[in-house]
Design a protein around this motif. Structure first.
Motif, PDB file in Angstrom:
ATOM      1  N   GLY A 261      -0.182 -11.381   0.120  1.00 13.54           N
ATOM      2  CA  GLY A 261      -0.809 -10.744   1.274  1.00 13.54           C
ATOM      3  C   GLY A 261      -0.293  -9.360   1.570  1.00 13.54           C
ATOM      4  N   GLY A 262       0.321  -8.708   0.619  1.00 14.82           N
ATOM      5  CA  GLY A 262       0.766  -7.337   0.806  1.00 14.82           C
ATOM      6  C   GLY A 262       2.262  -7.227   0.990  1.00 14.82           C
ATOM      7  N   GLY A 263       2.725  -5.982   1.096  1.00 17.39           N
ATOM      8  CA  GLY A 263       4.148  -5.732   1.197  1.00 17.39           C
ATOM      9  C   GLY A 263       4.668  -5.106  -0.075  1.00 17.39           C
ATOM     10  N   VAL A 264       5.995  -5.097  -0.231  1.00 18.18           N
ATOM     11  CA  VAL A 264       6.633  -4.445  -1.363  1.00 18.18           C
ATOM     12  C   VAL A 264       7.483  -5.467  -2.116  1.00 18.18           C
ATOM     13  CG1 VAL A 264       8.206  -2.604  -2.082  1.00 18.18           C
ATOM     14  CG2 VAL A 264       6.686  -2.248  -0.126  1.00 18.18           C
ATOM     15  N   VAL A 265       7.345  -5.476  -3.439  1.00 18.34           N
ATOM     16  CA  VAL A 265       8.186  -6.294  -4.307  1.00 18.34           C
ATOM     17  C   VAL A 265       9.051  -5.344  -5.127  1.00 18.34           C
ATOM     18  CG1 VAL A 265       8.238  -7.948  -6.205  1.00 18.34           C
ATOM     19  CG2 VAL A 265       6.525  -8.173  -4.414  1.00 18.34           C
TER      20      VAL A 265
ATOM     21  N   ASN B  86      -7.271  -7.154   9.695  1.00 16.36           N
ATOM     22  CA  ASN B  86      -6.649  -8.068  10.646  1.00 16.36           C
ATOM     23  C   ASN B  86      -5.984  -9.247   9.962  1.00 16.36           C
ATOM     24  OD1 ASN B  86      -7.458  -6.537  12.839  1.00 16.36           O
ATOM     25  ND2 ASN B  86      -9.433  -7.611  13.023  1.00 16.36           N
ATOM     26  N   GLU B  87      -6.336  -9.468   8.663  1.00 19.65           N
ATOM     27  CA  GLU B  87      -5.858 -10.657   7.963  1.00 19.65           C
ATOM     28  C   GLU B  87      -4.715 -10.375   7.004  1.00 19.65           C
ATOM     29  OE1 GLU B  87      -9.514 -11.313   6.130  1.00 19.65           O
ATOM     30  OE2 GLU B  87     -10.508 -12.135   7.898  1.00 19.65           O
ATOM     31  N   ARG B  88      -4.748  -9.235   6.345  1.00 24.06           N
ATOM     32  CA  ARG B  88      -3.746  -9.006   5.309  1.00 24.06           C
ATOM     33  C   ARG B  88      -3.643  -7.528   4.961  1.00 24.06           C
ATOM     34  NH1 ARG B  88      -4.852 -11.921   0.074  1.00 24.06           N
ATOM     35  NH2 ARG B  88      -3.492 -10.309  -0.784  1.00 24.06           N
ATOM     36  N   LYS B  89      -2.548  -7.198   4.257  1.00 24.64           N
ATOM     37  CA  LYS B  89      -2.373  -5.855   3.722  1.00 24.64           C
ATOM     38  C   LYS B  89      -3.377  -5.636   2.591  1.00 24.64           C
ATOM     39  CE  LYS B  89       1.473  -4.927   6.096  1.00 24.64           C
ATOM     40  NZ  LYS B  89       1.581  -3.825   7.103  1.00 24.64           N
ATOM     41  N   LEU B  90      -3.798  -4.405   2.426  1.00 20.42           N
ATOM     42  CA  LEU B  90      -4.787  -4.100   1.402  1.00 20.42           C
ATOM     43  C   LEU B  90      -4.163  -3.687   0.077  1.00 20.42           C
ATOM     44  CD1 LEU B  90      -7.391  -2.087   3.511  1.00 20.42           C
ATOM     45  CD2 LEU B  90      -7.532  -4.467   2.765  1.00 20.42           C
ATOM     46  N   LEU B  91      -2.895  -3.311   0.091  1.00 23.09           N
ATOM     47  CA  LEU B  91      -2.251  -2.803  -1.121  1.00 23.09           C
ATOM     48  C   LEU B  91      -0.903  -3.474  -1.322  1.00 23.09           C
ATOM     49  CD1 LEU B  91      -2.365  -0.734  -3.458  1.00 23.09           C
ATOM     50  CD2 LEU B  91      -1.197   0.891  -1.947  1.00 23.09           C
TER      51      LEU B  91
ATOM     52  N   ASN C 233      -8.321   4.309   1.158  1.00 27.30           N
ATOM     53  CA  ASN C 233      -8.583   3.272   2.153  1.00 27.30           C
ATOM     54  C   ASN C 233      -9.990   2.701   1.989  1.00 27.30           C
ATOM     55  OD1 ASN C 233      -7.820   1.725   4.491  1.00 27.30           O
ATOM     56  ND2 ASN C 233      -9.209   3.023   5.685  1.00 27.30           N
ATOM     57  N   SER C 234     -10.965   3.574   1.753  1.00 31.15           N
ATOM     58  CA  SER C 234     -12.338   3.096   1.535  1.00 31.15           C
ATOM     59  C   SER C 234     -12.428   2.211   0.305  1.00 31.15           C
ATOM     60  CB  SER C 234     -13.289   4.298   1.389  1.00 31.15           C
ATOM     61  OG  SER C 234     -13.298   5.073   2.565  1.00 31.15           O
ATOM     62  N   PHE C 235     -11.740   2.607  -0.750  1.00 28.01           N
ATOM     63  CA  PHE C 235     -11.732   1.802  -1.976  1.00 28.01           C
ATOM     64  C   PHE C 235     -11.099   0.435  -1.742  1.00 28.01           C
ATOM     65  CE2 PHE C 235      -9.143   0.410  -5.593  1.00 28.01           C
ATOM     66  CZ  PHE C 235     -10.119   0.227  -6.560  1.00 28.01           C
ATOM     67  N   LEU C 236      -9.973   0.413  -1.034  1.00 22.12           N
ATOM     68  CA  LEU C 236      -9.274  -0.848  -0.787  1.00 22.12           C
ATOM     69  C   LEU C 236     -10.103  -1.776   0.092  1.00 22.12           C
ATOM     70  CD1 LEU C 236      -5.632   0.486  -0.176  1.00 22.12           C
ATOM     71  CD2 LEU C 236      -6.580  -0.518  -2.269  1.00 22.12           C
ATOM     72  N   LEU C 237     -10.773  -1.224   1.086  1.00 25.43           N
ATOM     73  CA  LEU C 237     -11.624  -2.051   1.949  1.00 25.43           C
ATOM     74  C   LEU C 237     -12.788  -2.645   1.157  1.00 25.43           C
ATOM     75  CD1 LEU C 237     -11.694   0.155   5.190  1.00 25.43           C
ATOM     76  CD2 LEU C 237     -10.703  -2.143   4.955  1.00 25.43           C
ATOM     77  N   ALA C 238     -13.390  -1.839   0.283  1.00 24.12           N
ATOM     78  CA  ALA C 238     -14.491  -2.336  -0.536  1.00 24.12           C
ATOM     79  C   ALA C 238     -14.021  -3.432  -1.486  1.00 24.12           C
ATOM     80  CB  ALA C 238     -15.130  -1.182  -1.313  1.00 24.12           C
ATOM     81  N   ALA C 239     -12.839  -3.227  -2.071  1.00 26.14           N
ATOM     82  CA  ALA C 239     -12.301  -4.243  -2.966  1.00 26.14           C
ATOM     83  C   ALA C 239     -11.984  -5.530  -2.210  1.00 26.14           C
ATOM     84  CB  ALA C 239     -11.032  -3.713  -3.660  1.00 26.14           C
ATOM     85  N   HIS C 240     -11.444  -5.401  -1.003  1.00 23.38           N
ATOM     86  CA  HIS C 240     -11.148  -6.579  -0.181  1.00 23.38           C
ATOM     87  C   HIS C 240     -12.414  -7.349   0.136  1.00 23.38           C
ATOM     88  CE1 HIS C 240      -9.297  -9.111   2.846  1.00 23.38           C
ATOM     89  NE2 HIS C 240     -10.204  -8.707   3.723  1.00 23.38           N
ATOM     90  N   ALA C 241     -13.502  -6.628   0.433  1.00 19.23           N
ATOM     91  CA  ALA C 241     -14.774  -7.283   0.731  1.00 19.23           C
ATOM     92  C   ALA C 241     -15.300  -8.059  -0.473  1.00 19.23           C
ATOM     93  CB  ALA C 241     -15.798  -6.239   1.182  1.00 19.23           C
ATOM     94  N   GLU C 242     -14.948  -7.600  -1.678  1.00 15.71           N
ATOM     95  CA  GLU C 242     -15.379  -8.279  -2.904  1.00 15.71           C
ATOM     96  C   GLU C 242     -14.407  -9.369  -3.333  1.00 15.71           C
ATOM     97  OE1 GLU C 242     -15.675  -5.193  -5.755  1.00 15.71           O
ATOM     98  OE2 GLU C 242     -17.384  -4.190  -4.784  1.00 15.71           O
ATOM     99  N   GLY C 243     -13.349  -9.584  -2.549  1.00 15.73           N
ATOM    100  CA  GLY C 243     -12.364 -10.609  -2.890  1.00 15.73           C
ATOM    101  C   GLY C 243     -11.382 -10.184  -3.962  1.00 15.73           C
TER     102      GLY C 243
END
Length: 593
Positions: A42-46, A156-161, A116-126
């Motif tokens: 769900g995001g964060g840094v590894v 609202n649910e998770r990090k995008l990157l 940000n637009s790319f990440l949102l679009a990718a999130h919408a596609e799962g």
């Protein structure tokens, strides 16, 4: 240069990355698990750190091999960038299209907005998005702060990157600085990769020799391992440098078996043991000979020897090996071992199992009851028609694949010349002296076990199916179901193969399970005789119980073949014994030979 002298196909200790020489220790596997955890966290840094030469690149290769198809990956290997250059590189890696006037003209905001637009679009596609930065210890504090800000891109649910930082120990020190505390708080997983143990060093050396084609006694005897480990500290890159120079020294002096003096002098030559107080020793004769050999090689345009810079990176290529934990699984599984009783089944560690695949000769196939991979009806290597698609290169789907593992085992058994029926073919196999062996060791263990397998695949729609894998080269594999077969690139197949497979193996007479301390019987007699013969020692008398002396012989065999050394005669060890003594079992075909 020395390959022909030691009867090898190629130099075994080159420091250039070669996927065929992949070796994974338990710590490498654990580090890989941390990276894989990050994908779905769900995001964060590894953060993955480790000293120079400990195998961070190997981990990254394996990670990229196992990234699921629904994951976009951006990989940056030159982090000495400004904030603007970093953002532009991230957009380039994600193939984000920017307006013509956005690059370098309107500032960082345009890159961030487009990202940000790319990440949102990718999130919408799962789809998940992962940014990997190698050599991250070279990042400036300003760039690290920008990375922290990128972690604020979220719903609202998770990090995008998801950000993965790979670097040397200095990276840990940087993240501990007070001004980077906010970034440190976003680290959800951190693993520090350490060097190999003495036991793993022995397995590592044998693995590389076997992969290079060694079919005779190793020039590095077990008594040398402690010295090698002491001089190299168990760092794989240093082991490569030391062993390569030692083999060169042995070749220059016409010595087949490397001794302690050669190891010590090779260590001094490469300054591996720099800083250790030593008495001045006379230079051995082989140094002068080796200098002449090297000079001749340079003049002739032959092989040169150079130590590459630790910061030098090459483009990542997909690995023909996946690396998950690979413990044996059987219907009548023996208890798990403890160090005290050594009563476990074998642990099948893919990259610790060393011998390179030996192709099945055409004559052997012609006289065998096993089906030929090039039998009638499967004479083309092109993809089959849509109505009988074995493996789609577009989405990993299959209309001709086997939907049930039992059906795959039944077809696989034909290569062993047996017919299995019923709802539980693995149970039926025991009645004819054959057993199933399950693993999650991926291409690396498949190559090491050197036998046809049934692999489990999952396409983009999460549909699971099974295919037989009967041929394996460095870059391609032959998969089949029934009479249909297809050649496919390993990098492509690896997108839908998470490492799960099942294969078969012939059991010794009277075999009922992994041999433990105190066991006796015909299977113990057979195994003890074979191992003792292979080790060149006298076999115990029939009826002798499996005790410390036999355990020592099994340890030596496991060490010599790059296996996990535990003294237990389980499925993986028995498979290697079968191959060493010539038990009739099918082999993978390697089309590169």
């Amino acid at each position: 240069m020395y390959t022909e002298f030691f009867q090898l196909r190629q130099a075994p200790f080159s420091i250039s990355p070669d996927p065929r020489y992949l070796f994974m220790s338990d710590r490498h596997r654990e580090a890989l698990a941390h990276l894989l955890y990050g994908i779905d966290s769900g995001g964060g840094v590894v953060v993955l750190t480790g000293d120079i030469g400990t195998g961070k690149t190997t981990i990254c290769r394996c990670f990229l091999e196992q990234v699921p198809p629904n994951c976009n990956v951006a990989y940056i290997f030159n982090p000495k960038l400004s904030v603007s250059e970093l953002l532009q590189s991230v957009c380039d890696e994600f193939h984000i299209t920017l307006a013509d006037d956005a690059r370098g003209v309107h500032g960082n905001k345009h890159y961030i907005d487009a990202l940000n637009s790319f990440l949102l679009a990718a999130h919408a596609e799962g789809r998940n998005n992962v940014l990997i930065i190698d050599e991250a210890q070279n990042l400036s504090a300003e760039v690290l702060e920008q990375l922290r800000l990128l972690t604020n891109l979220e719903t609202n649910e998770r990090k995008l990157l998801q950000i993965i930082l790979i670097g040397q120990p200095e990276l840990r020190i940087m993240l501990a600085r007070p001004d980077l505390e906010q970034l440190a708080q976003r680290v959800i997983a951190h693993y520090h990769l350490t060097a190999l143990t003495e036991e793993e060093t022995a397995s590592y050396i044998q693995h590389r020799l076997a992969t290079a084609g060694l079919n005779t006694t190793s020039p590095f005897q077990p008594a040398l391992i402690r010295q090698i480990h002491r001089l190299t500290g168990g760092v794989p890159r240093r082991i490569n440098l030391l062993c390569d120079r030692a083999m060169l020294g042995a070749y220059a002096n016409n010595i087949q078996m490397i001794d302690r003096n050669i190891i010590e002098m090779a260590g001094e030559e490469l300054l591996i043991n720099e800083g250790r107080t030593q008495a001045v020793k006379p230079k051995p004769a082989w140094r002068g000979a080796m200098a002449g050999v090297l000079a001749g090689a340079v003049i002739a345009g032959g092989i040169g020897y150079a130590v590459s810079s630790p910061g030098l990176r090459q483009s990542l290529a997909m690995m023909p090996a996946t690396t998950s934990g690979a413990a044996d699984r059987e219907h009548d599984r023996a208890p798990t071992a403890s160090p005290e009783n050594r009563e476990s089944t074998d642990t099948a560690i893919a990259e610790k199992a060393a011998p390179a695949p030996s192709p099945v000769g055409e004559a052997a196939l012609a006289t065998s009851t096993e089906p030929r991979a090039d039998s009638a009806g499967a004479g083309t290597d092109t993809a089959p028609a849509d109505s009988h698609t074995l493996f789609s290169e577009q989405d990993g789907s299959s209309t001709a694949g086997l939907r049930d593992e039992n059906a795959a085992v039944i077809q696989l058994a034909r290569f062993w010349g047996v017919t299995l029926e019923g709802d539980d073919p693995c149970q039926a196999a025991k009645k004819v002296g054959v057993r199933c062996h399950w693993s999650t060791g991926g291409f690396g263990e498949i190559r090491a076990l050197d036998r046809p397998v049934a692999i489990k695949l999952q396409d983009q729609r999460k549909q699971v199916f099974h295919l037989l894998l009967t041929e394996l080269s460095d870059t391609e594999a032959t998969i089949r179901a029934g009479d249909v077969k297809q050649r496919v690139k390993l990098a492509l197949l690896g997108r839908y193969f998470r490492g799960d497979f099942v294969t078969l193996w012939r059991t010794p007479p009277g075999f009922t399970g992994a041999v433990k301390l105190g066991d006796s019987g015909t299977h113990v007699d057979w195994l003890a005789t074979q191992v003792s013969t292979l080790n060149g020692v006298e076999a115990p008398v029939a009826g002798t119980t499996y005790g410390p002396r036999m355990v020592k012989q099994v340890d030596l065999f496991q060490q010599a073949h790059g296996l996990h050394v535990d003294g237990v005669l389980g499925p993986v060890t028995v498979m290697h014994i079968n191959r060493a003594v010539g038990v009739d079992e099918p082999r993978l075909r390697d089309t590169t030979k």
